[in-house]
Design an enzyme around this catalytic site. Structure first.
Site, mmCIF file in Angstrom:
data_model
loop_
_atom_site.group_PDB
_atom_site.id
_atom_site.type_symbol
_atom_site.label_atom_id
_atom_site.label_comp_id
_atom_site.label_asym_id
_atom_site.label_seq_id
_atom_site.Cartn_x
_atom_site.Cartn_y
_atom_site.Cartn_z
ATOM 1 N N ASP A 201 41.521 48.432 52.153
ATOM 2 C CA ASP A 201 42.638 47.820 51.428
ATOM 3 C C ASP A 201 43.135 46.562 52.140
ATOM 4 O O ASP A 201 43.101 46.465 53.377
ATOM 5 C CB ASP A 201 43.806 48.788 51.322
ATOM 6 C CG ASP A 201 43.533 49.934 50.355
ATOM 7 O OD1 ASP A 201 42.369 50.135 49.973
ATOM 8 O OD2 ASP A 201 44.501 50.637 50.000
ATOM 9 N N ASP B 290 38.214 47.313 48.538
ATOM 10 C CA ASP B 290 39.162 48.255 47.929
ATOM 11 C C ASP B 290 40.317 47.461 47.341
ATOM 12 O O ASP B 290 40.136 46.297 46.996
ATOM 13 C CB ASP B 290 39.619 49.302 48.951
ATOM 14 C CG ASP B 290 39.940 50.649 48.325
ATOM 15 O OD1 ASP B 290 40.915 50.710 47.551
ATOM 16 O OD2 ASP B 290 39.227 51.638 48.584
ATOM 17 N N ASP B 291 41.500 48.077 47.227
ATOM 18 C CA ASP B 291 42.623 47.380 46.618
ATOM 19 C C ASP B 291 42.962 46.097 47.376
ATOM 20 O O ASP B 291 43.037 46.092 48.617
ATOM 21 C CB ASP B 291 43.866 48.275 46.598
ATOM 22 C CG ASP B 291 43.713 49.459 45.648
ATOM 23 O OD1 ASP B 291 42.979 49.328 44.653
ATOM 24 O OD2 ASP B 291 44.340 50.506 45.914
ATOM 25 N N HIS C 53 38.916 46.329 44.444
ATOM 26 C CA HIS C 53 39.323 47.170 43.318
ATOM 27 C C HIS C 53 40.470 46.569 42.513
ATOM 28 O O HIS C 53 40.969 47.219 41.604
ATOM 29 C CB HIS C 53 39.717 48.563 43.813
ATOM 30 C CG HIS C 53 38.570 49.328 44.392
ATOM 31 N ND1 HIS C 53 38.731 50.582 44.954
ATOM 32 C CD2 HIS C 53 37.250 49.035 44.502
ATOM 33 C CE1 HIS C 53 37.551 51.024 45.396
ATOM 34 N NE2 HIS C 53 36.647 50.097 45.131
ATOM 35 N N ARG D 259 46.072 47.227 37.878
ATOM 36 C CA ARG D 259 46.009 48.682 37.730
ATOM 37 C C ARG D 259 47.284 49.346 38.234
ATOM 38 O O ARG D 259 47.875 48.940 39.234
ATOM 39 C CB ARG D 259 44.802 49.218 38.503
ATOM 40 C CG ARG D 259 44.640 50.724 38.447
ATOM 41 C CD ARG D 259 43.282 51.181 38.955
ATOM 42 N NE ARG D 259 43.018 50.829 40.338
ATOM 43 C CZ ARG D 259 42.107 51.450 41.105
ATOM 44 N NH1 ARG D 259 41.366 52.428 40.593
ATOM 45 N NH2 ARG D 259 41.905 51.079 42.355
ATOM 46 N N LYS E 18 48.410 53.336 39.267
ATOM 47 C CA LYS E 18 47.833 54.658 39.540
ATOM 48 C C LYS E 18 48.960 55.650 39.829
ATOM 49 O O LYS E 18 49.736 55.468 40.770
ATOM 50 C CB LYS E 18 46.890 54.598 40.747
ATOM 51 C CG LYS E 18 45.751 53.616 40.596
ATOM 52 C CD LYS E 18 44.849 53.594 41.833
ATOM 53 C CE LYS E 18 45.493 52.916 43.005
ATOM 54 N NZ LYS E 18 44.581 52.827 44.187
#
Length: 299
Positions: free
Chosen positions: A189, A210-211, A232, A263, A265
């Site tokens: 991340d 990743d994020d 991501h 996104r 989550k």
């Protein structure tokens, strides 16, 4: 308030009238004394102790030994911290500690374009912080207000930044490049945000797996004019029990070749958790392999 400029001020008084002034008025006035800045230099991680009296700190180029952290903590309001060289973290020990921590009051940090190198290749095993060998979860932890700017972070073992600012903090002109971990880097991340208040992340570049950012909890968080490549996407969450995200602006960002663009989550069975007052504006998503925009209610 109006401003006034006095070009000249003439005062005339006779010696007799001056002599009649009370002694207290005739005595000179002592100005307030402003304490001089105390400069400190950190040449090795062992120098980073008892820093509360330092108001100007220089972190010199160095390699921190394997299994050790560089903890610049307990700093008071108004402290400036600058890098004068690159920081590298040695390898040879699998461990889980945070590599570099900066904490205290209102701090001004300037990396002067230098690099913090986590040497993640030693740890990368395709499992990230979900398993495999022990590895530092965070390379940089920010627990302060003020500013953090102009630094490059590369090759992180796990996540790059943990941000938990108690008051207004602006993070700007940071480059996080984990492109060397493309095959085995995982959970890398960019910015993990938790319990933050009045945070702005702007003008930063993230290349990872990743994020780009994961806003897990916080109020008044702004993610503005950043570039995210290879990961991501820009995420809120994942939101766990007790975590609240309120007041987020995500604007002017470029999301390039990520699995997702934008996104949120959450988990269906969480309690006392929420996401509210989120604004997305003028973001550009290109090359998303899964979704451009997605809200996951049971991540």
């Amino acid at each position: 308030m109006p401003s006034f400029t006095f070009k000249s001020l003439l005062v005339f008084a006779s010696l007799a009238s001056l002599a009649s002034l009370p002694a207290a008025l005739a005595s000179p006035v002592t100005p307030d004394i402003v304490p001089r800045a105390t400069s400190c230099t950190i040449k090795t991680y062992t120098d980073a102790t008892n820093l509360s009296s330092c108001t100007s700190i220089t972190i010199a180029a160095q390699t921190v030994p394997a299994g050790q952290s560089l903890n610049v903590t307990g700093l008071k309001d108004g402290t400036t911290v600058t890098l004068s060289g690159d920081i590298s973290f040695g390898t040879g020990v699998h461990w889980t500690g945070t590599l570099f921590t900066l904490s205290g009051g209102k701090i001004s940090f300037n990396g002067n374009g230098h690099t913090i190198n986590g040497n993640g290749a030693y740890y990368w095993d395709g499992q990230g912080t979900n398993g495999g060998v022990d590895k530092p979860k965070y390379t940089v932890a920010l627990k302060h207000s003020g500013t953090f700017t102009n630094v490059k972070v590369i090759n992180v073992p796990g996540h790059a930044f943990s941000v938990q600012n108690p008051a207004a903090l602006t993070v700007s002109s940071v480059t996080y490049d984990n492109s060397a971990g493309k095959s085995l880097g995982h959970n890398t991340d960019g910015f993990d945000v938790s319990h933050s208040t009045d945070l702005t992340i702007t003008g930063c570049t993230v290349i990872n797996q990743d994020d780009c950012v994961a806003i897990n909890s916080g109020t008044n968080v702004k993610f503005l004019n950043n570039s995210c490549t290879g990961g991501h996407g820009i995420s809120i969450g994942s939101i766990k029990t007790g975590n609240v995200v309120n007041g987020v602006t995500i604007s002017g960002n470029k999301v390039i070749n990520n699995s997702n663009g934008l996104r949120i989550k959450t988990y269906a069975d969480n309690n006392n958790a929420s996401v509210s007052n989120v604004i997305y504006k003028d973001n550009t998503v290109t090359g998303a392999t899964d979704y451009g925009v997605i809200i996951v209610q049971d991540y």
